[in-house]
Design an enzyme around this catalytic site. Structure first.
Site, PDB file in Angstrom:
ATOM      1  N   GLY A  14       0.807  -1.213   0.000  1.00  0.00           N
ATOM      2  CA  GLY A  14       0.000   0.000   0.000  1.00  0.00           C
ATOM      3  C   GLY A  14       0.836   1.257   0.000  1.00  0.00           C
ATOM      4  O   GLY A  14       2.070   1.218  -0.094  1.00  0.00           O
ATOM      5  N   PHE A  15       0.158   2.369   0.158  1.00  0.00           N
ATOM      6  CA  PHE A  15       0.801   3.679   0.076  1.00  0.00           C
ATOM      7  C   PHE A  15       1.905   3.844   1.121  1.00  0.00           C
ATOM      8  O   PHE A  15       3.064   4.139   0.792  1.00  0.00           O
ATOM      9  CB  PHE A  15      -0.282   4.750   0.242  1.00  0.00           C
ATOM     10  CG  PHE A  15       0.222   6.152   0.386  1.00  0.00           C
ATOM     11  CD1 PHE A  15       1.208   6.663  -0.450  1.00  0.00           C
ATOM     12  CD2 PHE A  15      -0.327   6.995   1.351  1.00  0.00           C
ATOM     13  CE1 PHE A  15       1.650   7.971  -0.311  1.00  0.00           C
ATOM     14  CE2 PHE A  15       0.102   8.302   1.485  1.00  0.00           C
ATOM     15  CZ  PHE A  15       1.100   8.781   0.652  1.00  0.00           C
ATOM     16  N   GLU A  88      -8.888  -2.322   6.056  1.00  0.00           N
ATOM     17  CA  GLU A  88      -9.761  -1.486   5.234  1.00  0.00           C
ATOM     18  C   GLU A  88      -9.765  -0.086   5.840  1.00  0.00           C
ATOM     19  O   GLU A  88      -9.812   0.072   7.066  1.00  0.00           O
ATOM     20  CB  GLU A  88     -11.176  -2.044   5.206  1.00  0.00           C
ATOM     21  CG  GLU A  88     -11.299  -3.356   4.442  1.00  0.00           C
ATOM     22  CD  GLU A  88     -11.066  -3.205   2.941  1.00  0.00           C
ATOM     23  OE1 GLU A  88     -10.957  -2.055   2.466  1.00  0.00           O
ATOM     24  OE2 GLU A  88     -10.979  -4.237   2.250  1.00  0.00           O
ATOM     25  N   SER A 131      -4.841   4.994  14.379  1.00  0.00           N
ATOM     26  CA  SER A 131      -5.360   6.132  13.627  1.00  0.00           C
ATOM     27  C   SER A 131      -5.850   7.230  14.550  1.00  0.00           C
ATOM     28  O   SER A 131      -6.343   6.957  15.655  1.00  0.00           O
ATOM     29  CB  SER A 131      -6.516   5.651  12.748  1.00  0.00           C
ATOM     30  OG  SER A 131      -7.239   6.731  12.191  1.00  0.00           O
ATOM     31  N   TYR A 190     -14.976   2.573  11.217  1.00  0.00           N
ATOM     32  CA  TYR A 190     -13.520   2.499  10.991  1.00  0.00           C
ATOM     33  C   TYR A 190     -12.751   2.849  12.256  1.00  0.00           C
ATOM     34  O   TYR A 190     -11.842   2.123  12.676  1.00  0.00           O
ATOM     35  CB  TYR A 190     -13.119   3.442   9.854  1.00  0.00           C
ATOM     36  CG  TYR A 190     -11.625   3.582   9.692  1.00  0.00           C
ATOM     37  CD1 TYR A 190     -10.849   2.514   9.250  1.00  0.00           C
ATOM     38  CD2 TYR A 190     -10.985   4.787  10.002  1.00  0.00           C
ATOM     39  CE1 TYR A 190      -9.470   2.638   9.116  1.00  0.00           C
ATOM     40  CE2 TYR A 190      -9.616   4.917   9.858  1.00  0.00           C
ATOM     41  CZ  TYR A 190      -8.861   3.837   9.423  1.00  0.00           C
ATOM     42  OH  TYR A 190      -7.499   3.972   9.306  1.00  0.00           O
TER      43      TYR A 190
END
Length: 379
Positions: A14-15, A88, A131, A190
């Protein structure tokens, strides 16, 4: 811990993961990547994805689903460190793909920990990508009440065009930096899954003799971020709209803000979390420490990309979005020696240079907006 490590990065194509892999390889570490090459991130032909191609012939790569116990077991072979990125992402999508987000984010983490608890392995440290979304609304100061953590904003207030955060018994609030001891009250599925991931890692690993580290990333951006994924960050979404000559719909009143942190700073902080002894058992914010409002983001991108996209501040809003949040980085400075080096102005300049080099990309952003409206999540 030895200076050279064997590191598994789940979601490592991924990024953030791919950039971290290249950094770790440059420092002499061995890297294994487990990634399912999701089309939402890598396109319909993942073998041609620039992120995947940047690491494909440099790492031990397993194209597998992180939820598979057999895949995790194979990926862990010989590894002493795990960086768990596979998840996700996206607050809006999480509010209607609830089972999927819980399955991938929480379920896969549970399987990883279950392997640690019940099977032979060599893992000594796990870094979990947490996060800023776990905080929900950020930290504020009230003249009447002192430090407060406002509840989620009401749909009724926002429908009436009042986007302020409020606390009963207080006058207008002043935003302050969110530190790691701030209240955890996520406002999206999330955010809830990231909170559970973090708490599982931080609770289970020490009981098994494994050092956990949690990194609460703010809004990461930079070259390599998907321009086609309609659920990625707003910088990529806005930039691609500008390249395609389409208007930009700025939600709320445009004054909502985020802490935008450049990819190189995120990779630097994550590398320190892997290698520094002082990181063991700790939770760290990773951001720029500076809030930037969304209207400024749109106007800056339009100017730097030479675009002429109309910017409409619409009053639309997404259910589950927060108003403000920016990181207090003092703990990361003191224990990790991490301080961000790339300012927003410099980072946007570097991002826009890259955006111009790759040109406009097709994206189903309009479709994603239509889907959220149909679910009642965009007002």
């Amino acid at each position: 811990m030895s200076s050279k490590k064997n590191i598994l990065i789940t979601g490592g194509a991924g990024f953030i993961g791919s950039r971290l892999a290249l950094r770790l390889l440059s420092e002499g570490h061995a890297v294994t990547v487990l990634d399912n090459l999701s089309p939402q991130i890598h396109g319909d032909d993942p073998s041609q994805s620039p992120l995947y191609r940047s690491i494909a012939d440099k790492v031990r790569f397993l194209k597998k689903d992180v939820r598979s116990r057999d895949a995790l077991r194979a990926a862990l072979a010989g590894c002493d460190t795990v960086v768990h990125f596979a998840a996700e992402t996206g607050t809006g999508q999480s509010m209607y793909q609830i089972n999927h987000y819980v399955d991938v984010n929480i379920g896969a983490t549970a399987t990883l920990l279950d392997i640690f608890a019940n099977e032979p392995h060599e893992v000594k440290r796990v870094v979990i990508a947490s996060s800023r979304s776990i905080y929900g609304e950020g930290k504020y100061f009230s003249k009447e009440l002192g430090i407060v953590y406002p509840p989620h904003r009401s749909i009724e207030d926002m429908s009436a065009g009042d986007f302020r955060v409020k606390v009963p018994g207080s006058s207008d609030l002043t935003l302050v930096a969110t530190d790691e001891d701030s209240r955890i009250h996520p406002s999206s599925v999330y955010g809830i899954t990231k909170q559970v991931q973090e708490e599982m890692i931080m609770t289970v690993c020490p009981s098994l003799g494994i050092e956990p580290v949690a990194l609460r990333y703010q809004n990461v951006y930079g070259p390599g971020q998907s321009l086609s994924n309609p659920y990625t960050g707003i910088l990529s979404i806005f930039a691609n709209l500008i390249l395609n000559g389409k208007p930009i719909n700025v939600f709320e009143d445009g004054a909502e803000s985020r802490d935008f942190v450049f990819i190189d700073d995120v990779v630097a902080a994550t590398t320190l979390a892997i290698t520094e002894a002082a990181a063991a058992g700790q939770v760290f914010n990773v951001g720029s420490g500076v809030p930037t409002d969304v209207r400024t983001v749109a106007e800056t991108l339009n100017a730097k990309l030479g675009g002429h996209s109309p910017i409409k501040v619409s009053g639309n809003f997404r259910v589950g979005d927060i108003r403000h949040n920016f990181a207090d980085l003092e703990k990361a400075r003191q224990l990790l020696g991490f301080s961000p080096e790339v300012s927003f102005d410099e980072g946007i300049e570097r991002f826009c240079l890259w955006v111009r080099s790759v040109g406009p990309t097709s994206s189903d952003y309009a479709g994603s907006i239509k889907e959220m409206r149909a679910k009642g999540l965009l007002k």
